[in-house]
Design a protein around this motif. Structure first.
Motif, mmCIF file in Angstrom:
data_model
loop_
_atom_site.group_PDB
_atom_site.id
_atom_site.type_symbol
_atom_site.label_atom_id
_atom_site.label_comp_id
_atom_site.label_asym_id
_atom_site.label_seq_id
_atom_site.Cartn_x
_atom_site.Cartn_y
_atom_site.Cartn_z
ATOM 1 N N GLY A 1 0.779 -1.235 0.000
ATOM 2 C CA GLY A 1 0.000 0.000 0.000
ATOM 3 C C GLY A 1 0.809 1.281 0.000
ATOM 4 N N ILE A 2 2.124 1.181 0.112
ATOM 5 C CA ILE A 2 2.967 2.388 0.105
ATOM 6 C C ILE A 2 3.131 2.859 -1.344
ATOM 7 N N PRO A 3 2.758 4.103 -1.651
ATOM 8 C CA PRO A 3 2.849 4.550 -3.053
ATOM 9 C C PRO A 3 4.278 4.929 -3.447
ATOM 10 N N ALA B 1 12.561 1.851 13.670
ATOM 11 C CA ALA B 1 11.252 1.920 14.323
ATOM 12 C C ALA B 1 10.182 1.102 13.590
ATOM 13 N N VAL B 2 10.493 0.649 12.386
ATOM 14 C CA VAL B 2 9.489 -0.041 11.568
ATOM 15 C C VAL B 2 9.323 -1.476 12.072
ATOM 16 N N PHE C 1 5.011 -4.226 8.893
ATOM 17 C CA PHE C 1 5.159 -2.975 8.143
ATOM 18 C C PHE C 1 6.387 -2.980 7.244
ATOM 19 N N LEU D 1 13.383 11.282 2.325
ATOM 20 C CA LEU D 1 11.938 11.057 2.335
ATOM 21 C C LEU D 1 11.710 9.619 2.781
ATOM 22 N N VAL D 2 10.867 9.422 3.787
ATOM 23 C CA VAL D 2 10.603 8.079 4.292
ATOM 24 C C VAL D 2 9.118 7.788 4.183
ATOM 25 N N LEU D 3 8.792 6.661 3.591
ATOM 26 C CA LEU D 3 7.400 6.230 3.481
ATOM 27 C C LEU D 3 7.252 4.905 4.211
ATOM 28 N N GLU D 4 6.243 4.820 5.055
ATOM 29 C CA GLU D 4 6.042 3.602 5.835
ATOM 30 C C GLU D 4 4.584 3.168 5.777
ATOM 31 N N GLY D 5 4.369 1.874 5.632
ATOM 32 C CA GLY D 5 2.992 1.393 5.614
ATOM 33 C C GLY D 5 2.953 -0.116 5.487
ATOM 34 N N ARG D 6 1.774 -0.634 5.202
ATOM 35 C CA ARG D 6 1.623 -2.089 5.115
ATOM 36 C C ARG D 6 2.065 -2.589 3.749
#
Lengths: 434, 434
Positions: free
Chosen positions: B137-139, B278-279, B283, B296-301
Motif C-alpha cells: 500500500g505504500i505509493p 522503528a518499523v 510494516f 523522504l521516508v514512506l512507511e505502511g503495510r
C-alpha cells in the motif's frame, strides 16, 4: 516529441529560484520523463535588479505578474508569490479563467479559495496543482489525490510546520525556553520576523484544511479548524513530558465523526516510540489512516528551496504528461458542504500544568475540583525545587476523559485561590502507533 | 462522462478478491475521481468453484486467462497471478502486444522482464503500472516515477519484506529463535509453506531491483543484487544488538557509486531512534535520498488484501484519468545499461559473532587475526553463561572498515582452531537518520 510545455513563473524567492535551477540542471531528463521539454518563457518578480544566482536565459521579464495569466505563449502559470489575496489570487484566477494550468505552492490561497479556484479550473478543463503547498517535498497531495483514491480515509494527522517542530526539538535537546529558541530560529532563517503564522498554528491549519478536504470529500473549511499554537509550552513542560514517556509536538489532526469533520491544530503529548514522536527538527510528517491501506506515514522536509521546488516540478511533469484531474480528487459538484463535527472530539488523556500555592490543604482542594468534573487522575507530580514565591508547579496526567469534563475542571480550578494564572492543558495523543 | 474503462482481472487470490470488492464498494466515488466508471468485464482464475465471498456480477468467466489479453472488450488487463514466467508472463506480453494497458502486482515478473515489457508498452503507447509490486500500500512507485522526478536519487533503503520484519520483531519481543517464530508465522499466514523466497531475501531483492532501476535510470538488474537472508540470525544476536543500541532488520539497499549501482539485501544492525529501526511487525518502509528533496521516508503495510488492492486501484485510476507514462520514468531507450558497482561498497562498522573455545590465549589469537586484517575493534562482549561445551559466544563490534578487510579477517578467523563454525558477520547501518 510533442510541443514544449511553456511556463511562466511568478515569484523568484527561495522556491522560484529552486524551480529555475532544477529546470536548467535536469532539462534533458525532465523532457524524457515528461515526453516534452518544459520551457520557462517568462518570469516575474518584484525586484528585477536583485541578485539571485540564476540565469533565466531567453525568458522575458514581466514587471506585472498578471501579464503571465494572459500571455498567448504560456501554458502553465507557476504562482510562487504567496498570500491568500492580492496579486497571487488575481494571478491564479485570471490564469485559470484564461484556460491556463496553474501550479502553486500557496497554502493560504488554497485553504481560503481552493474550491472556487477548482471550479474555475474544471470549467476550463485545466489542472490546478498544489503539491508544494502542503509539507514541502513530501508527496502527500499526490498520495491522497491518486495513491489512496480507493480508500475511505478515517484520519489524517500531521506535523505540518517545520518551524514549530524545530523549536520544540531544540527546546527538548537544549532545555532552553520558547522565546529564546525562537530568537535563534529567526536568526537562522527557520522562523519569520513575524512568527505568529507559524508558532500560532495558522500555517499548519491552512495545510490541514486542504488535507481534510482531500481526505473526506468535503469543501475546504479553514474557518472550522480549532487552532492553538506552541507559545505557552515551556521547557519545564517538555521535561515533564519526557519523564512521562512523551514528546511535545504541534499536531494537525483531521478526523471523520458523526456527520462532520473535526479539524484541530494544537500541541500534544505524543508517546515515544510512535512514528510521529520520532519526527524531529525541521522535518514534517503526515500519517493517514485508510480503510484499505491501514496506516501510511510519510516523512520528509516540509520547506526549503530543494524540497519545495521538487514538489513544484512534480506538478509540472504531471501536466506535461497530460494528467488533468479534479483538483480535489472528484469534481467540486461531488464535494459535500463543510460540516464541523460536534465540539469535544474523542475522549483523550490530558496533561495539566499550573502553579499552586504550597500550603496544607491546597492539593486536597485541587484534586476535589478535578473529581467534581469527573476527571480522574493517573499521575501527579509536584516539584518542590522550583519557584521561590511559595508557588510550585503541579502537573497532572489524567485518565481518558471528555473535553467537556476538562473544560469544567478548568473552570473549577480557576476559582481556587491557590491556583495561580491559567492552567496549561495539553492533549495526549497516541502518535499514530502501528 | 466518457466511456467506461473496461478491465479483465486474472487471478482471484487475496489481492484479486480485494480489487473486486473495492470496485464494488467505491464504484461511484471512483467513477467521479477517474472521470469514467471502471467496469470489470471478465475475470479468470484457476478454480471457478472456489467460494470467494465476492459477486462478479455480469462479468464473464474465462477459464483461460490468456483470453483476457485478446478480448475486444477489455482495455486493461490486471495480472494478479504471480510468478516471473508461465501464464503471468504470457498474459502480460500478449496484452501489451495487443495494445492493452497492464496493471500488475507481480514483482518477480517486473524484476526479471520489466524492461522488455516496458518496451512492448511503449511501442503500443499503453501503460504498464506496477505500484502493487513493491511495498504493497505504500505509493513508492508513484513517488519515484512522479513525485520525485526532479531529483537525482542518491540512495534507496527499504524494509521490503513484511514476513522477515514480522519474524525479526517477534524474535525481539519474545526472545524466541528463528525456526520457532517462523513456524508461528506460517500458521498465521504471514509466511508461505516454502518460506525461502521471503526469509532468503529474494522477494526483497526483486523489489529492490525495481526501485533501483527507477532511482538510478538504469535497466533493472536483478542478477546483480547481493542477497543474504535472515536464517542465521539468532535470538542471541538480537539480544546483543539491543544491548548495543541497535535492532536487526533485513535491509534492501541501493546506492549509486563510481560508475555503477550497488544493490544488496542483508540483515543489518540499525541504530535505535532512526526511522528504519522503528518499523516493526509486518510494516514495510522505504527511505529515499534525493539531491533536492533530501530524505523522504514512506512507511505502511507491505502486503495483504486491502493495501495491495489499494495500490492496484491507484494504478487503474491513473489509467482511467488518461495518464500513460514510460514505465521506468523515461523511455527505455534513455535507460543506461546495468552496471554493477565495484564489490565492497562503502566502509561500514560490523557486528561479528562466533563461538570460541574458552582457554587462555584464545582471545589474543582472535584479536591478532582481526588486527592483521586491519580491522579495529570498538567493543568485545564475551558471555560466560552460555554453552556447556567449553565454547562461548564472542561478539565484536568493529570500527568502520572496508568489506575486503572484513573478508580477510574472516579468512584468518576460520583458520584458528579456537573458532568454532563460521562466524556471523552483520553490517551496521545508520537506518537513514534524519
Amino acid at each position: 516529441m510533442t510541443k514544449p510545455l511553456r511556463i511562466g513563473v511568478a515569484g523568484l524567492g527561495t522556491v522560484g529560484v529552486g524551480v529555475v535551477k532544477i529546470l536548467a540542471a535536469r532539462r534533458e531528463f525532465l523532457a524524457a520523463a515528461a515526453g516534452r521539454s518544459i520551457d520557462i518563457v517568462a518570469v516575474s518578480a518584484r525586484n528585477k535588479a536583485k541578485a539571485r544566482g540564476i540565469d533565466i536565459g531567453s525568458a522575458r521579464w514581466e514587471d506585472d505578474a498578471l501579464k503571465l495569466a494572459t500571455a498567448d505563449d504560456i501554458d502553465v502559470v507557476v504562482e510562487l508569490i504567496g498570500g491568500a489575496e492580492g496579486v497571487a489570487r488575481a494571478l491564479v484566477e485570471t490564469a485559470l479563467a484564461n484556460g491556463k494550468h496553474v501550479v502553486t505552492a500557496n497554502k493560504a490561497l488554497i485553504a481560503h479559495h481552493g474550491i472556487a479556484l477548482a471550479k474555475l479550473a474544471e470549467n476550463k478543463g485545466v489542472a490546478l496543482n498544489y503539491e508544494a503547498a502542503v509539507a514541502g517535498g513530501i508527496p502527500i497531495i499526490k498520495a491522497l489525490r491518486e495513491g489512496l483514491a480507493a480508500n475511505e480515509i478515517e484520519s489524517v494527522t500531521g506535523i505540518l510546520n517545520g518551524t514549530c517542530n524545530y523549536i520544540l526539538t531544540e527546546m527538548e535537546t537544549t532545555g532552553r525556553d520558547f522565546a529564546d529558541v525562537l530568537k535563534d530560529a529567526q536568526a537562522l532563517g527557520y522562523a519569520e520576523a513575524d512568527p505568529s503564522f507559524d508558532v500560532g498554528g495558522i500555517d499548519a491549519a491552512h495545510k490541514l484544511a486542504i488535507l481534510a478536504s482531500l481526505a473526506f470529500g468535503r469543501e475546504v473549511d479553514f474557518g472550522s479548524v480549532n487552532i492553538e499554537g506552541i507559545e505557552k509550552i515551556t521547557a519545564a513542560d517538555i521535561k515533564f513530558a519526557k519523564e512521562f514517556g512523551y514528546k511535545i509536538k504541534l499536531l494537525a489532526i483531521a478526523t471523520k465523526s458523526d456527520g462532520g469533520v473535526e479539524q484541530r491544530v494544537h500541541p500534544a503529548l505524543v508517546a515515544e516510540g510512535s512514528p510521529l514522536a520520532a519526527v524531529s527538527g525541521v522535518f514534517n510528517a503526515v500519517a493517514v489512516r485508510g480503510d484499505r491501506v491501514g496506516l501510511l506515514v510519510l516523512e520528509g522536509r516540509g520547506a526549503g528551496e530543494g524540497p519545495t521546488a521538487s514538489a513544484v516540478l512534480s506538478d509540472l511533469v504531471d501536466i506535461a504528461r497530460g494528467l488533468v484531474m479534479p483538483p480535489f480528487i472528484v469534481p467540486t459538484s461531488h464535494l459535500k458542504a463543510p460540516a464541523k463535527a460536534a465540539e469535544g472530539g474523542p475522549e483523550s488523556a490530558y496533561y495539566l500544568r499550573f502553579n499552586a500555592v504550597d500550603r496544607a490543604g491546597s492539593m486536597a482542594e485541587i484534586t476535589r475540583a478535578l473529581a467534581n468534573a469527573s476527571v480522574s487522575i493517573e499521575r501527579i507530580v509536584q516539584r518542590g525545587d522550583e519557584g521561590d514565591t511559595g508557588r510550585k508547579p503541579v502537573v497532572f496526567v489524567t485518565h481518558k476523559t471528555q473535553e467537556s469534563s476538562m473544560r469544567q475542571a478548568l473552570a473549577h480550578l480557576l476559582k481556587l485561590v491557590d491556583v495561580a494564572g491559567t492552567p496549561l492543558v495539553i492533549r495526549i495523543e497516541d502518535g499514530e502507533s502501528r
